[in-house]
Design a protein around this motif. Structure first.
Motif, PDB file in Angstrom:
ATOM      1  N   LEU A  61       0.835  -1.208   0.000  1.00  0.00           N
ATOM      2  CA  LEU A  61       0.000   0.000   0.000  1.00  0.00           C
ATOM      3  C   LEU A  61       0.870   1.258   0.000  1.00  0.00           C
ATOM      4  CD1 LEU A  61      -2.776  -1.248   2.430  1.00  0.00           C
ATOM      5  CD2 LEU A  61      -3.113  -0.604   0.025  1.00  0.00           C
ATOM      6  N   ALA A  62       1.980   1.217   0.712  1.00  0.00           N
ATOM      7  CA  ALA A  62       2.905   2.364   0.689  1.00  0.00           C
ATOM      8  C   ALA A  62       3.462   2.550  -0.721  1.00  0.00           C
ATOM      9  CB  ALA A  62       4.037   2.142   1.689  1.00  0.00           C
ATOM     10  N   LYS A 116       0.850   4.004  -3.069  1.00  0.00           N
ATOM     11  CA  LYS A 116       0.651   5.434  -2.772  1.00  0.00           C
ATOM     12  C   LYS A 116       1.683   6.274  -3.539  1.00  0.00           C
ATOM     13  CE  LYS A 116       0.212   8.702   1.029  1.00  0.00           C
ATOM     14  NZ  LYS A 116       0.335   8.927   2.477  1.00  0.00           N
ATOM     15  N   THR A 117       2.911   5.819  -3.557  1.00  0.00           N
ATOM     16  CA  THR A 117       3.972   6.507  -4.303  1.00  0.00           C
ATOM     17  C   THR A 117       3.664   6.515  -5.799  1.00  0.00           C
ATOM     18  OG1 THR A 117       5.604   5.849  -2.663  1.00  0.00           O
ATOM     19  CG2 THR A 117       6.451   6.445  -4.835  1.00  0.00           C
ATOM     20  N   ARG A 143       0.699   6.094  -7.246  1.00  0.00           N
ATOM     21  CA  ARG A 143      -0.526   6.863  -7.535  1.00  0.00           C
ATOM     22  C   ARG A 143      -0.230   8.357  -7.629  1.00  0.00           C
ATOM     23  NH1 ARG A 143      -3.898   9.178  -9.628  1.00  0.00           N
ATOM     24  NH2 ARG A 143      -6.158   9.212  -9.292  1.00  0.00           N
ATOM     25  N   ALA A 144       0.711   8.815  -6.799  1.00  0.00           N
ATOM     26  CA  ALA A 144       1.046  10.249  -6.810  1.00  0.00           C
ATOM     27  C   ALA A 144       1.647  10.665  -8.155  1.00  0.00           C
ATOM     28  CB  ALA A 144       2.015  10.558  -5.678  1.00  0.00           C
ATOM     29  N   ARG A 161      -8.560   1.099   1.270  1.00  0.00           N
ATOM     30  CA  ARG A 161      -7.316   1.882   1.271  1.00  0.00           C
ATOM     31  C   ARG A 161      -6.936   2.296  -0.161  1.00  0.00           C
ATOM     32  NH1 ARG A 161      -4.000   0.624   5.681  1.00  0.00           N
ATOM     33  NH2 ARG A 161      -2.440   1.976   4.727  1.00  0.00           N
ATOM     34  N   LEU A 172      -6.937   6.251  -1.953  1.00  0.00           N
ATOM     35  CA  LEU A 172      -5.839   6.836  -2.738  1.00  0.00           C
ATOM     36  C   LEU A 172      -6.315   7.330  -4.106  1.00  0.00           C
ATOM     37  CD1 LEU A 172      -3.020   4.184  -2.082  1.00  0.00           C
ATOM     38  CD2 LEU A 172      -3.169   6.491  -1.116  1.00  0.00           C
TER      39      LEU A 172
END
Ligand SMILES: [Fe+2]
Length: 316
Positions: free
Chosen positions: A144-145, A148-149, A151-152, A173, A177
């Motif tokens: 998930l971390a 997140k990177t 997706r940004a 989660r 995002l």
């Protein structure tokens, strides 16, 4: 995870059919994942716990390990024209960025490199065909971390389906995002005036076998072409029977380890070999199976570079 199972039931209320969530949670439990699935006769190599140790030992002894790691980081951006029957003029040239099988918890540095390579690509919508995670149960936080990177770095709408390595507990989660997960669901992509494309997505057809393509097509406006996201090409017969026009998938990694000349040692999929990488056709169904961006078992690849695909929709 933030969501208890009761919270998850509430979150997904009305989105999944009766029994879907309970069945998935039961099979996700530690020890619930068999290597040999007696109900189907399928071998799930990803659940073979000592395969990683054996493979790593063999590669280190033969001196091939580091080269395989370098290969696994050389991501290719592949361009592909995806023919979609019945596509309206307005949707010709619509671009889908297709990312599959990142397995973001294999290498903690992989997400940063992937994000760097995705930044700046031109597309209208991004689709992710599952296997965010490598682990098949337990802690999903590293994956998930990583997402997140990634997706940004994605400046636009993102849609996804779950793979056989993903937990349904990850859905809230992922959606927080800005990644809309399609659990046997669909929506209109592009234009809502009837000139768009129906984007359908199903739960994993490889291990969880909770894919319901007919349900994912519910609500599709008459005559609107349908593009299906499924983790594995193994759903090809169901997709063709349901009247899907084009199918995007992954899971196979194209073998990940191929002999010189390109022959994969295994594709881990119960389908014809020509459906396991790149563009394909089965009867009236057009498809593309991505060889994936990441790697599983070990962070190595041989004769099968990782890829993301920019699909340009065309008529045919
Ligand atoms: Fe998979």
């Amino acid at each position: 995870m933030d969501h208890t199972d009761d919270g998850l039931r509430e979150y997904l209320n009305g989105r999944v059919f009766d029994g879907h969530l309970e069945s998935r949670l039961r099979r996700e439990a530690p020890g619930g994942e068999p290597v040999l699935d007696p109900s189907t006769g399928t071998i799930h190599f990803e659940n073979l716990r000592f395969s990683r140790v054996c493979l790593e030992y063999a590669l280190r002894v033969t001196g091939l390990y580091r080269r395989g790691q370098r290969n696994a980081r050389r991501l290719q951006v592949r361009e592909h024209d995806l023919p979609v029957a019945g596509l309206t003029e307005a949707m010709h040239g619509y671009r889908l960025l297709h990312l599959s099988d990142p397995h973001l918890d294999v290498d903690p540095h992989f997400a940063d490199g992937l994000a760097d390579q995705l930044r700046g690509l031109q597309w209208d919508a991004c689709v992710i065909t599952g296997d965010f995670r490598y682990r098949t149960n337990g802690n999903a936080e590293p994956a998930l971390a990583g997402i997140k990177t990634v997706r940004a770095a994605l400046d636009g709408p993102v849609y996804a389906v779950l793979g056989n390595h993903d937990s349904i507990r990850m859905v809230p989660r992922l959606e927080a995002l800005g990644i809309r997960v399609l659990l046997n669901e669909g929506l209109v992509l592009g234009r809502s005036d009837g000139a768009g494309v129906w984007l359908a997505g199903v739960d994993d057809p490889h291990y969880y076998r909770q894919h319901d393509i007919v349900r994912a097509l519910r609500g599709r406006p008459d005559h609107m072409p349908a593009v299906l996201l499924a983790h594995s090409p193994e759903a090809y017969r169901d997709a063709a029977a349901a009247g899907v026009d084009a199918m995007l998938c992954g899971h196979t990694h194209g073998g990940q380890i191929r002999l010189p000349g390109g022959f994969p040692l295994t594709t881990n999929a119960d389908c014809p070999r020509h459906l396991t990488s790149g563009p394909w056709q089965w009867r009236g169904l057009k498809g593309y199976t991505s060889v994936g961006a990441g790697a599983s078992v070990l962070d190595v690849r041989y004769n099968c570079p990782p890829e993301v695909v920019l699909h340009t929709l065309t008529g045919h």
